[in-house]
Design an enzyme around this catalytic site. Structure first.
Site, PDB file in Angstrom:
ATOM      1  CD  GLU A 116      43.717 -32.090  14.812  1.00 20.65           C
ATOM      2  OE1 GLU A 116      42.465 -32.109  13.842  1.00 20.65           O
ATOM      3  OE2 GLU A 116      43.438 -31.827  15.656  1.00 20.65           O
ATOM      4  CE  LYS A 146      33.209 -27.862  18.307  1.00 19.60           C
ATOM      5  NZ  LYS A 146      35.121 -28.307  17.818  1.00 19.60           N
TER       6      LYS A 146
HETATM    7  N1  PSU Z   1      37.171 -32.112  17.904  1.00 17.88           N
HETATM    8  C1  PSU Z   1      37.066 -30.090  17.119  1.00 17.88           C
HETATM    9  N2  PSU Z   1      37.279 -29.471  16.306  1.00 17.88           N
HETATM   10  C2  PSU Z   1      37.909 -30.823  15.698  1.00 17.88           C
HETATM   11  C3  PSU Z   1      37.885 -31.908  15.523  1.00 17.88           C
HETATM   12  C4  PSU Z   1      37.238 -32.793  16.136  1.00 17.88           C
HETATM   13  O1  PSU Z   1      36.103 -29.610  18.404  1.00 17.88           O
HETATM   14  O2  PSU Z   1      38.645 -30.255  13.918  1.00 17.88           O
HETATM   15  C5  PSU Z   1      38.482 -32.747  14.397  1.00 17.88           C
HETATM   16  C6  PSU Z   1      39.665 -33.316  14.615  1.00 17.88           C
HETATM   17  O3  PSU Z   1      40.695 -33.782  13.391  1.00 17.88           O
HETATM   18  C7  PSU Z   1      39.329 -35.228  15.480  1.00 17.88           C
HETATM   19  C8  PSU Z   1      38.545 -34.917  14.181  1.00 17.88           C
HETATM   20  O4  PSU Z   1      40.648 -36.095  15.803  1.00 17.88           O
HETATM   21  O5  PSU Z   1      37.856 -33.693  14.085  1.00 17.88           O
HETATM   22  C9  PSU Z   1      37.741 -36.257  14.861  1.00 17.88           C
HETATM   23  O6  PSU Z   1      36.921 -36.610  13.681  1.00 17.88           O
HETATM   24  P1  PSU Z   1      36.234 -37.536  14.248  1.00 17.88           P
HETATM   25  O7  PSU Z   1      35.167 -37.720  15.009  1.00 17.88           O
HETATM   26  O8  PSU Z   1      35.580 -38.772  12.566  1.00 17.88           O
HETATM   27  O9  PSU Z   1      36.733 -38.961  14.341  1.00 17.88           O
END
Ligand code: PSU
Ligand code: MN
Length: 304
Positions: free
Chosen positions: A28, A161
């Site tokens: 990613e 997380k």
């Molecule tokens: N959680 C983490 N590190 C990250 C992300 C999530 O611990 O870098 C990033 C990933 O790319 C995940 C995105 O797909 O955040 C999710 O963002 P949102 O909650 O805006 O969908």
């Protein structure tokens, strides 16, 4: 007039591996561009690819550059992703960015989507997005969850997380027919911590078992993805009290500053890194590297 349909750009190594049935692991770019500070992120980009290669697979870091979805990035393209200033693209943004010639780093959802389109079945990341704690008011549920419901990719993560509502996230994964497998654990990991407070429905002991479950799921499942959850290595787990403090402060900061939408997760990550004197960064790097390694082992099993 024919609509402009963007082709996927495969790196030569990824093209060759896919053509010969070799093992490929998607990586990613949002975790590099928006989840880790520069210049460490550029080193981590190389470290992740090295982990994948060491296990005998070909790395495919994914991003959209100048309107073209790339599966497998070369060094100058990784430089660009890590230099800052790129958009964060989820699945809904892919077509718009491609159609308008835009560039961006891809989230878990968008990376999984492009991986599946390219024929890459295994994907390593750090943390999956999920249901936010205040989702009852904000409706903030990551597009990672609906994407995994319809995208046949095996995602290796360190769980989600604890900034999220972990129980609600697991419920949505269940509703979405996304199996959750603990790798050598009975507990669902919480990224910085090895146990987020919930059991996992399934446990596997080896990459071969994960591959066997994935193969059968692609036949018996409804076309959904699968989550292989590997806890952060024990030596790198964040201290429980430090973790509690970072979490409480981070959630308060985001609320006070009125941060919403796709900026919430990067803002929380930045706070963790800044306020933990490097401990959260070390944990983050260790767990993503371990996930890249495990994903490659599973991809090798699937290629055999
Ligand atoms: N959680 C983490 N590190 C990250 C992300 C999530 O611990 O870098 C990033 C990933 O790319 C995940 C995105 O797909 O955040 C999710 O963002 P949102 O909650 O805006 O969908
Ligand atoms: Mn969100």
């Amino acid at each position: 007039m024919m609509p402009h349909v963007p082709d996927l750009v495969l790196s030569p190594a990824v093209r060759a591996a896919l053509g010969s049935g070799g093992a490929v692991v998607a990586l990613e770019s949002t975790l590099l561009a928006h989840g880790l500070p520069a210049p460490r992120n550029r080193e981590v980009a190389d470290e992740l690819e090295a982990e994948v290669r060491a296990a005998g697979a070909v790395p495919a870091t994914i991003a959209v550059l100048d309107g073209r979805p790339h599966v497998g990035l070369e060094a100058p393209e990784l430089d660009r992703v890590c230099a800052g200033g790129l958009e964060k693209l989820s699945v809904r943004d892919l077509g718009v960015a491609a159609g308008l010639g835009g560039s961006g780093a891809t989230t878990v959802a968008a990376t999984a989507r492009l991986a599946a389109l390219a024929g890459v079945r295994v994907f390593a990341t750090g943390g999956l997005g999920g249901v936010h704690r205040d989702a009852r008011e904000t409706w903030d549920v990551s597009a990672d969850l609906p994407a995994l419901a319809v995208t046949p990719v095996l995602v290796v993560s360190a769980g989600v997380k604890s900034i999220l509502d972990v129980g609600a996230t697991l419920e949505v994964l269940e509703t979405s027919s996304v199996p959750v497998l603990g790798y050598r654990t009975d507990r669902f990991p919480g990224f910085y911590r090895r146990d987020a407070g919930f059991p996992v429905p399934w446990r596997v002991e080896s990459a071969a078992e994960a591959a066997a479950a994935w193969r059968a799921h692609t036949v018996l499942g409804p076309g959904s993805g699968m989550l292989l959850a590997q806890p952060v290595p024990e030596a790198d787990e964040l201290d429980a009290a430090l973790h509690e403090r970072l979490l409480a402060d981070g959630l308060r900061l985001v609320a006070e500053r009125g941060i919403t939408g796709k900026d919430v997760t990067p803002a929380l990550l930045e706070h963790f890194h800044a306020a933990s004197d490097g401990a959260s960064l070390a944990a983050n790097v260790a767990l993503v590297r371990a996930n890249a390694r495990l994903a490659a082992e599973v991809a090798v099993q699937l290629a055999n």
